[in-house]
Design an enzyme around this catalytic site. Sequence first.
Site, PDB file in Angstrom:
ATOM      1  N   GLU A  49      30.889 -32.513  20.261  1.00  0.00           N
ATOM      2  CA  GLU A  49      29.528 -32.303  20.800  1.00  0.00           C
ATOM      3  C   GLU A  49      29.557 -30.899  21.953  1.00  0.00           C
ATOM      4  OE1 GLU A  49      26.878 -33.579  20.675  1.00  0.00           O
ATOM      5  OE2 GLU A  49      27.453 -35.265  19.394  1.00  0.00           O
ATOM      6  N   GLN A  54      24.998 -24.692  20.933  1.00  0.00           N
ATOM      7  CA  GLN A  54      24.820 -23.552  20.595  1.00  0.00           C
ATOM      8  C   GLN A  54      25.619 -23.087  19.063  1.00  0.00           C
ATOM      9  OE1 GLN A  54      25.525 -22.773  24.383  1.00  0.00           O
ATOM     10  NE2 GLN A  54      23.660 -21.879  25.056  1.00  0.00           N
ATOM     11  N   THR A  55      26.133 -23.664  18.518  1.00  0.00           N
ATOM     12  CA  THR A  55      26.824 -23.526  17.189  1.00  0.00           C
ATOM     13  C   THR A  55      26.384 -24.175  16.175  1.00  0.00           C
ATOM     14  OG1 THR A  55      28.671 -22.973  18.762  1.00  0.00           O
ATOM     15  CG2 THR A  55      29.041 -22.648  16.696  1.00  0.00           C
ATOM     16  N   LEU A  92      34.489 -18.595  18.278  1.00  0.00           N
ATOM     17  CA  LEU A  92      33.368 -19.565  18.343  1.00  0.00           C
ATOM     18  C   LEU A  92      32.201 -19.307  19.439  1.00  0.00           C
ATOM     19  CD1 LEU A  92      32.724 -22.519  17.077  1.00  0.00           C
ATOM     20  CD2 LEU A  92      34.224 -23.655  18.734  1.00  0.00           C
ATOM     21  N   GLY A  93      32.773 -18.209  20.402  1.00  0.00           N
ATOM     22  CA  GLY A  93      31.783 -17.716  21.517  1.00  0.00           C
ATOM     23  C   GLY A  93      31.606 -18.850  22.702  1.00  0.00           C
ATOM     24  N   TYR A  94      30.965 -18.441  23.522  1.00  0.00           N
ATOM     25  CA  TYR A  94      30.299 -19.116  24.891  1.00  0.00           C
ATOM     26  C   TYR A  94      31.869 -19.862  25.449  1.00  0.00           C
ATOM     27  CZ  TYR A  94      25.775 -18.562  23.339  1.00  0.00           C
ATOM     28  OH  TYR A  94      24.735 -17.996  22.883  1.00  0.00           O
ATOM     29  N   TYR A 132      22.851 -34.600  28.559  1.00  0.00           N
ATOM     30  CA  TYR A 132      23.232 -34.825  27.092  1.00  0.00           C
ATOM     31  C   TYR A 132      24.746 -35.114  26.826  1.00  0.00           C
ATOM     32  CZ  TYR A 132      23.871 -34.002  22.379  1.00  0.00           C
ATOM     33  OH  TYR A 132      24.516 -34.264  21.045  1.00  0.00           O
ATOM     34  N   CYS A 204      13.196 -32.626  10.157  1.00  0.00           N
ATOM     35  CA  CYS A 204      12.242 -32.058  11.143  1.00  0.00           C
ATOM     36  C   CYS A 204      12.672 -30.580  11.530  1.00  0.00           C
ATOM     37  CB  CYS A 204      11.980 -32.898  12.218  1.00  0.00           C
ATOM     38  SG  CYS A 204      10.502 -32.544  13.186  1.00  0.00           S
ATOM     39  N   CYS A 214       9.892 -37.234   5.331  1.00  0.00           N
ATOM     40  CA  CYS A 214      10.273 -37.887   6.624  1.00  0.00           C
ATOM     41  C   CYS A 214       9.946 -39.257   6.640  1.00  0.00           C
ATOM     42  CB  CYS A 214       9.368 -37.126   7.692  1.00  0.00           C
ATOM     43  SG  CYS A 214       9.873 -37.630   9.269  1.00  0.00           S
TER      44      CYS A 214
HETATM   45 FE1  SF4 Z   1       9.019 -33.779  12.053  1.00  0.00          FE
HETATM   46 FE2  SF4 Z   1       8.546 -36.132  10.442  1.00  0.00          FE
HETATM   47 FE3  SF4 Z   1       6.805 -35.248  12.321  1.00  0.00          FE
HETATM   48 FE4  SF4 Z   1       7.016 -33.747  10.088  1.00  0.00          FE
HETATM   49  S1  SF4 Z   1       6.512 -35.873  10.157  1.00  0.00           S
HETATM   50  S2  SF4 Z   1       6.613 -33.058  11.988  1.00  0.00           S
HETATM   51  S3  SF4 Z   1       9.363 -34.060   9.752  1.00  0.00           S
HETATM   52  S4  SF4 Z   1       8.678 -35.896  12.819  1.00  0.00           S
END
Ligand code: SF4
Length: 367
Positions: A49, A54-55, A92-94, A132, A204, A214
């Site tokens: 994690e 950022q990678t 790897l940076g940061y 997070y 997404c 989706c």
């Molecule tokens: Fe994202 Fe699915 Fe909504 Fe499309 S339908 S914007 S892929 S969550």
Amino acid sequence: MTTDCIHPPPFDSRWKQQFRRRLLSWYSKHARDLPWRKSTNPYRVWVSEVMLQQTQVETVKPYFQRFIKAFPTVKKLAAAEEQEVLQLWEGLGYYRRARQLHAAAQHVVAEHSGRFPRDVTILQTLPGIGRYTAGAIASIAFDERAPILEANTIRLFARLIGYRQSPTASAGQQVLWQTALEVLPRKDIAKFNQGLMELGSLVCTPKNPQCTFCPVSTLCAARASDLQEKIPQRARKTQFTDLNEAAVVVHKKGYILVRQCAAGERWAGLWDFPRFEIDSEGPLFVRKELIAKVRKQTGVEVRPSGLLKTIKHGVTRYRITLDCYEAGYVSGRISSTPTKPVRWLPAQELRDLPLSSTGRKIAKLLS
Ligand code: SF4
């Protein structure tokens, strides 16, 4: 809220059930076979994690495998020298992440007998572990009912609920964390949270989300309003500052002059050639400035012999033009202190020294 958000939480139970069922079913078929998914050991989850912040996944894979091979347990990491940790992180940076990882490992060993706490609040007391990362460790390693919110889930949730304002501003963060908590099922948390990140990463996507494929498209507010390309709101473009810097490779009978970047400097803890900003223009003035600044940084008098290469690179909001010079040693002893170490190093040993990213590029030019 209603104008900012098409479908804000709380969600009705039917919607939540459908979302959970479809996501878990999709993840069971589409989860990538990634090296850190081979075990739910909290140490491995944590290392992955931190590396993934950022990678990109593909960049992290070989780093993760090398790191785990060198430090298979939190105790081994805690007992390592910081230089060994930085060397495995090189490229790897940061680098702050690596130093915090090391400090947190020492904390886990000293304060928790080498066992990772499973409580999100306690996890957040460790260096470098925010809300997070704590949620990711607790949920993936211990199946604790902890929400997560990172780049992929921010985008996924913002579209899912049709949130039109900035997702990183405080109001946006509040509604998205609330969404992350609301959608959590009662069990299978590890799979569910990883499924959210996987869906954000593979389907997404920031550009051209694959709404047709989706699994939750019929539950998505952005898709229903054809706003998936406009949500999330884009961050304002970074204003870059241009900087001119110089690095000097000083030679002395097969030895090269190197210095360790001090705390608070860019690349703190890593090694580099004498390096500084350059204000002068014109070869004569630049030469004078090089001599004066190498002396100030290292105590050594040098004679610049020519430009080796110009490297253009970016660090955070800086666009840097780095002129790399070579120079010969003339006189003087190095001025090295425990907080600002300076060394003469045999040229072939540069290979084993954790170097800044541009330091490594320059070292390659010398080999
Ligand atoms: Fe994202 Fe699915 Fe909504 Fe499309 S339908 S914007 S892929 S969550």
